[in-house]
Write an enzyme that holds these catalytic residues in place. Structure first.
Site, PDB file in Angstrom:
ATOM      1  N   HIS A  88      74.144 -61.274 -72.986  1.00 22.72           N
ATOM      2  CA  HIS A  88      73.127 -61.242 -71.928  1.00 22.72           C
ATOM      3  C   HIS A  88      71.913 -62.128 -72.234  1.00 22.72           C
ATOM      4  CE1 HIS A  88      71.663 -58.388 -68.549  1.00 22.72           C
ATOM      5  NE2 HIS A  88      71.078 -59.557 -68.436  1.00 22.72           N
ATOM      6  N   TYR A 147      72.370 -52.751 -66.429  1.00 28.65           N
ATOM      7  CA  TYR A 147      72.010 -52.433 -65.036  1.00 28.65           C
ATOM      8  C   TYR A 147      72.273 -50.971 -64.677  1.00 28.65           C
ATOM      9  CZ  TYR A 147      72.067 -57.555 -64.447  1.00 28.65           C
ATOM     10  OH  TYR A 147      71.864 -58.905 -64.571  1.00 28.65           O
TER      11      TYR A 147
END
Ligand SMILES: NC(=O)c1ccc[n+]([C@@H]2O[C@H](COP(=O)([O-])OP(=O)(O)OC[C@H]3O[C@@H](n4cnc5c(N)ncnc54)[C@H](OP(=O)(O)O)[C@@H]3O)[C@@H](O)[C@H]2O)c1
Length: 279
Positions: free
Chosen positions: A110, A52
């Site tokens: 992830h 991110y």
């Protein structure tokens, strides 16, 4: 300002607050400010990822809030290109440097990465936990088969599977697999990227309770013991998304919402492509 107390779910000693703040796509000052404000309102759980590109600002926001570190629950995630054991440990340390923390509460894989044996990646993830860089570990975007495989390979408890979940998507199979193994379920895109707002049924149910369609959608998840991590870039929406612990949906309402799930309800493509374009 009244601070909302958020209940938690427990999995293998991890107490995961049922509502957290998603931070994908929040950057710079907006990110730091939203995290700080969220904590002031009562949020204690913040979700980030190395992908991110905002771990530094998440850390800044947490410190600016003046809420004690041991009262917060911070999750970050390792991107699949760093799943080779040595890379994974390096990636975890880099995340901690950006966050300016000595450990995260939860460290996730992830997305699955079929290029690297899961046994090796999980071995490295367990080691990262054992050396104290993460209090708890888990996975994200794992299917039923992957959950089963991961459980059989991991020496340490996997406390959660973070998956896409909202009223338009039926995730009952993977939920059942997680529950069977005592894993918490964390719902990402819990308001279907804002689209629940336009749904007629959610709006109708909301009016019965004096709540919005977004709040009904979040309540639907937390009432099942599923952790929800909605994201907003707007301070005024933080309170709306948090005000879901003062009402309850009836069984017929829960069933009406479950019936909104449809085949094309998925927003995030499940097949890992090796590209960060979705998240
Ligand atoms: N593990 C993974 O692979 C994965 C994948 C996707 C997401 N995630 C995590 O899950 C978090 C949440 O998912 P998401 O960001 O995909 O989607 P989401 O939380 O379902 O929706 C975010 C969108 O909804 C809008 N919104 C927020 N509150 C609202 C409200 N009260 N009324 C109307 N609109 C509202 C936001 O716009 P405004 O900013 O304008 O409010 C934003 O456009 C992410 O931020 C990330 O932390 C993880």
């Amino acid at each position: 300002m009244a601070v909302v107390e958020v209940p938690a779910v427990e999995a293998y000693g991890a107490r995961v607050p049922l509502l957290g703040l998603g931070t994908w796509d929040l950057r710079g000052r907006v990110c730091a400010r939203i995290v700080e404000q969220a904590l002031r309102l009562g949020y204690r759980h913040v979700d980030t990822a190395e992908l991110y590109d905002n771990e530094q600002q998440v850390g800044e926001g947490l410190r600016a809030s003046a809420v004690r570190r041991d009262e917060t629950f911070v999750t970050t995630k390792i991107w699949p290109s760093h799943f080779a054991p040595r890379e994974l440990e390096r990636a975890a340390k880099s995340s901690l440097v950006r966050l300016r923390m000595s450990e995260v509460d939860l460290l996730l894989l992830h997305w699955p990465n079929p290029q690297i044996p899961l046994s090796e990646t999980l071995g490295a993830l367990c080691k990262v936990k054992r050396v104290g860089l993460a209090r708890h570990i888990g996975v994200s975007n794992f299917t039923v088969a992957m959950v089963e495989e991961a459980i059989s390979l991991s020496d340490e408890p996997l406390v959660c599977n973070q998956i896409e979940m909202h009223p338009f998507l039926d995730q009952s199979k993977v939920m059942a697999a997680c529950r069977k193994h005592g894993m918490a379920i964390v719902a990402y895109s819990p308001i279907a990227r804002g689209s629940v707002k336009q749904d007629r049924v959610l709006g109708e149910i909301g009016r019965e309770h004096g709540k919005t369609a977004v709040q009904v959608s979040l309540r639907y998840l937390v009432q099942q013991g599923v952790v929800a991590i909605p994201r907003t870039s707007r301070v005024e929406r933080l309170s709306e998304n948090l005000a879901i612990f003062d009402f309850a949906l009836t069984e017929p309402e829960m069933a009406r919402i479950a019936a909104l799930a449809h085949r094309d309800g998925r927003l995030v493509d499940y097949a890992y492509s090796g590209s960060p374009r979705w998240d």
